[in-house]
Motif scaffolding. Structure first.
Motif, PDB file in Angstrom:
ATOM      1  N   LYS A  34       7.491  12.133  37.681  1.00 39.67           N
ATOM      2  CA  LYS A  34       8.202  12.503  36.689  1.00 39.67           C
ATOM      3  C   LYS A  34       9.528  13.420  36.276  1.00 39.67           C
ATOM      4  O   LYS A  34      10.011  12.871  34.714  1.00 39.67           O
ATOM      5  CB  LYS A  34       6.281  13.936  36.612  1.00 39.67           C
ATOM      6  N   ARG A  35       9.907  13.588  36.639  1.00 33.41           N
ATOM      7  CA  ARG A  35      11.248  14.772  36.725  1.00 33.41           C
ATOM      8  C   ARG A  35      12.108  13.217  36.482  1.00 33.41           C
ATOM      9  O   ARG A  35      13.172  13.593  35.803  1.00 33.41           O
ATOM     10  CB  ARG A  35      11.432  15.994  37.795  1.00 33.41           C
ATOM     11  N   LEU A  36      11.743  13.000  37.541  1.00 36.19           N
ATOM     12  CA  LEU A  36      12.654  11.673  38.018  1.00 36.19           C
ATOM     13  C   LEU A  36      12.891  10.722  36.180  1.00 36.19           C
ATOM     14  O   LEU A  36      14.156  10.984  35.799  1.00 36.19           O
ATOM     15  CB  LEU A  36      13.018  11.384  38.973  1.00 36.19           C
ATOM     16  N   ARG A  37      12.216  10.703  35.823  1.00 36.15           N
ATOM     17  CA  ARG A  37      12.056   9.375  34.832  1.00 36.15           C
ATOM     18  C   ARG A  37      12.697   9.782  33.655  1.00 36.15           C
ATOM     19  O   ARG A  37      13.384   9.646  32.402  1.00 36.15           O
ATOM     20  CB  ARG A  37      11.011   9.173  34.500  1.00 36.15           C
ATOM     21  N   ALA A  38      11.883  11.861  33.514  1.00 36.17           N
ATOM     22  CA  ALA A  38      12.416  12.351  31.753  1.00 36.17           C
ATOM     23  C   ALA A  38      14.135  12.354  32.113  1.00 36.17           C
ATOM     24  O   ALA A  38      14.916  12.691  31.134  1.00 36.17           O
ATOM     25  CB  ALA A  38      11.672  14.033  32.089  1.00 36.17           C
ATOM     26  N   ARG A  39      14.665  13.031  33.627  1.00 30.69           N
ATOM     27  CA  ARG A  39      16.032  12.834  33.676  1.00 30.69           C
ATOM     28  C   ARG A  39      16.242  11.693  33.059  1.00 30.69           C
ATOM     29  O   ARG A  39      18.103  12.094  32.797  1.00 30.69           O
ATOM     30  CB  ARG A  39      16.690  13.237  34.924  1.00 30.69           C
ATOM     31  N   ILE A  40      16.477  10.760  33.670  1.00 31.57           N
ATOM     32  CA  ILE A  40      17.340   9.266  33.056  1.00 31.57           C
ATOM     33  C   ILE A  40      16.574   9.042  31.714  1.00 31.57           C
ATOM     34  O   ILE A  40      17.866   8.107  31.036  1.00 31.57           O
ATOM     35  CB  ILE A  40      16.158   8.038  34.113  1.00 31.57           C
ATOM     36  N   GLU A  41      15.660   9.812  30.983  1.00 32.08           N
ATOM     37  CA  GLU A  41      15.433   8.949  29.548  1.00 32.08           C
ATOM     38  C   GLU A  41      16.391   9.781  28.926  1.00 32.08           C
ATOM     39  O   GLU A  41      17.355   9.531  27.949  1.00 32.08           O
ATOM     40  CB  GLU A  41      14.835   9.593  29.560  1.00 32.08           C
ATOM     41  N   VAL A  42      16.770  11.084  29.301  1.00 31.61           N
ATOM     42  CA  VAL A  42      18.203  12.147  28.921  1.00 31.61           C
ATOM     43  C   VAL A  42      19.835  11.305  28.930  1.00 31.61           C
ATOM     44  O   VAL A  42      20.155  11.520  28.133  1.00 31.61           O
ATOM     45  CB  VAL A  42      17.926  13.769  29.318  1.00 31.61           C
ATOM     46  N   GLU A  43      19.565  10.574  30.113  1.00 30.00           N
ATOM     47  CA  GLU A  43      21.286  10.236  30.077  1.00 30.00           C
ATOM     48  C   GLU A  43      21.764   8.752  29.627  1.00 30.00           C
ATOM     49  O   GLU A  43      22.400   9.052  29.076  1.00 30.00           O
ATOM     50  CB  GLU A  43      20.734   9.927  31.746  1.00 30.00           C
ATOM     51  N   ARG A  44      20.184   8.270  29.689  1.00 32.36           N
ATOM     52  CA  ARG A  44      19.929   6.898  28.896  1.00 32.36           C
ATOM     53  C   ARG A  44      20.393   7.205  27.470  1.00 32.36           C
ATOM     54  O   ARG A  44      20.773   6.721  26.731  1.00 32.36           O
ATOM     55  CB  ARG A  44      18.942   6.010  29.114  1.00 32.36           C
ATOM     56  N   HIS A  45      20.092   8.280  26.578  1.00 28.58           N
ATOM     57  CA  HIS A  45      20.386   8.759  25.075  1.00 28.58           C
ATOM     58  C   HIS A  45      19.007   7.667  24.535  1.00 28.58           C
ATOM     59  O   HIS A  45      20.417   7.298  23.159  1.00 28.58           O
ATOM     60  CB  HIS A  45      22.157   8.237  24.733  1.00 28.58           C
ATOM     61  N   GLY A  46      18.766   7.164  24.597  1.00 26.60           N
ATOM     62  CA  GLY A  46      17.115   6.228  23.871  1.00 26.60           C
ATOM     63  C   GLY A  46      18.086   4.815  23.768  1.00 26.60           C
ATOM     64  O   GLY A  46      17.304   4.337  23.709  1.00 26.60           O
ATOM     65  N   SER A  47      19.241   4.780  24.754  1.00 28.53           N
ATOM     66  CA  SER A  47      20.069   3.240  24.848  1.00 28.53           C
ATOM     67  C   SER A  47      18.525   2.265  25.077  1.00 28.53           C
ATOM     68  O   SER A  47      18.102   2.369  26.591  1.00 28.53           O
ATOM     69  CB  SER A  47      21.393   3.207  25.764  1.00 28.53           C
ATOM     70  N   GLN A  48      18.732   0.422  24.582  1.00 27.19           N
ATOM     71  CA  GLN A  48      18.279  -0.208  24.871  1.00 27.19           C
ATOM     72  C   GLN A  48      18.929  -1.385  25.291  1.00 27.19           C
ATOM     73  O   GLN A  48      18.564  -2.535  25.711  1.00 27.19           O
ATOM     74  CB  GLN A  48      17.482  -0.815  23.958  1.00 27.19           C
ATOM     75  N   SER A  49      19.820  -0.955  25.648  1.00 27.05           N
ATOM     76  CA  SER A  49      21.130  -1.965  26.882  1.00 27.05           C
ATOM     77  C   SER A  49      20.331  -2.237  28.068  1.00 27.05           C
ATOM     78  O   SER A  49      20.797  -0.991  28.401  1.00 27.05           O
ATOM     79  CB  SER A  49      22.218  -1.637  26.068  1.00 27.05           C
ATOM     80  N   ALA A  50      19.806  -2.945  28.515  1.00 27.87           N
ATOM     81  CA  ALA A  50      19.762  -3.180  29.880  1.00 27.87           C
ATOM     82  C   ALA A  50      21.229  -2.878  30.421  1.00 27.87           C
ATOM     83  O   ALA A  50      21.189  -1.790  31.641  1.00 27.87           O
ATOM     84  CB  ALA A  50      19.321  -5.120  30.136  1.00 27.87           C
TER      85      ALA A  50
END
Length: 287
Positions: A34-50
């Motif tokens: 759960k924390r890993l997923r949340a951290r990834i979402e923070v780092e990607r800044h909402g980007s939808q670019s693969a």
């Protein structure tokens, strides 16, 4: 249907959760994922670019190394994990089962980027990933690697750097339109269309495509002039050389002019093909 970028994140978190089996207890695995997923979402800044998400995940490193790091952190805090020889059922204290808390008591994941205390395996993985990205930016990868990635429509974006033809069409439609217009200009050459004012239709269409290429921010100046200059070079230089070879030196100017206009259109089409292939290669391999 799940977007490719979201699928990349899910795959990465799933690998981390799988690696945690036999290392962390069930509650610890859930909290870690759960924390890993949340951290990834923070780092990607909402980007939808693969492609951008793939870069973010590359900075996180090997999922198994993250699990080992989490196990060491828990051990340092005195929290038993699944592979510890502690009595079963000993609960982990919430205050030490996480690495920190954000505003409002939100559990957070430890910083990943520029983490000097990362395990050697994680640092090595990041170094390799960064070297590959640098090679792609500098054009020092395998020959025509970008064009090979273009054909991998269904490939894993992690293996292709998030770049394939489908991604390019979706994220850079104006650049793709410019190349399509240049191709259309070449295909119009054999068709006998009435001119627009004093300009031939293929020339007008080519000018539109060339303008789009010039105003694009995806190519370097050198690549732009090579892409749009190849048709003109083929028309002029190619027409002169091929026309001259076909009529010979003693045929006279009139015969030469006839041969020039006879072959220059074909050379324009060939030059356009070369230019568009170069633009596509640079778009896929560098941008």
């Amino acid at each position: 249907m799940i977007e490719r970028a979201d699928q990349l994140v899910l795959n990465y978190v799933s690998k981390a959760a799988d690696a945690a089996h036999g290392v962390l207890r069930a509650d610890q695995r859930l909290d870690f994922a759960k924390r890993l997923r949340a951290r990834i979402e923070v780092e990607r800044h909402g980007s939808q670019s693969a492609r951008e998400v793939a870069k973010v995940l590359a900075r996180f490193g090997d999922p198994a190394a993250l699990v080992e790091r989490e196990a060491r952190r828990l051990a340092e805090q005195g929290v038993p994990t699944k592979r510890d020889l502690a009595p079963a059922g000993v609960p982990a204290t919430p205050e030490v089962a996480v690495s920190g808390e954000g505003p409002g008591g939100t559990r957070t994941f430890p910083a990943i980027v520029d983490d000097r205390d990362a395990p050697p395996g994680v640092r090595a993985y990041r170094r390799i990933a960064q070297e590959r990205l640098d090679k792609q930016r500098q054009g020092h990868g395998l020959p025509l690697a970008g064009l090979r990635r273009a054909a991998m429509f269904s490939a894993n974006p992690m293996a292709t750097g998030g770049r394939d033809a489908r991604t390019i069409v979706k994220e850079q439609p104006r650049d793709v339109s410019a190349m399509v217009i240049l191709v259309v200009a070449a295909l119009l050459v054999p068709i006998d269309l009435p001119p627009l004012a004093i300009f031939e239709v293929p020339v007008v269409v080519w000018a539109v495509g060339a303008a789009l290429v010039l105003f694009s921010e995806s190519w370097k100046v050198r690549d732009k002039f090579l892409g749009i200059g190849a048709p003109l070079l083929g028309y002029s230089v190619g027409g002169v050389l091929i026309g001259g070879l076909r009529v010979g030196i003693e045929a006279g100017m009139q015969a030469f002019v006839e041969q020039f206009f006879d072959v220059s259109g074909t050379m324009f089409m060939i030059g356009t093909g070369v230019g568009v292939v170069w633009l596509a290669y640079r778009l896929l391999d560098v941008s």
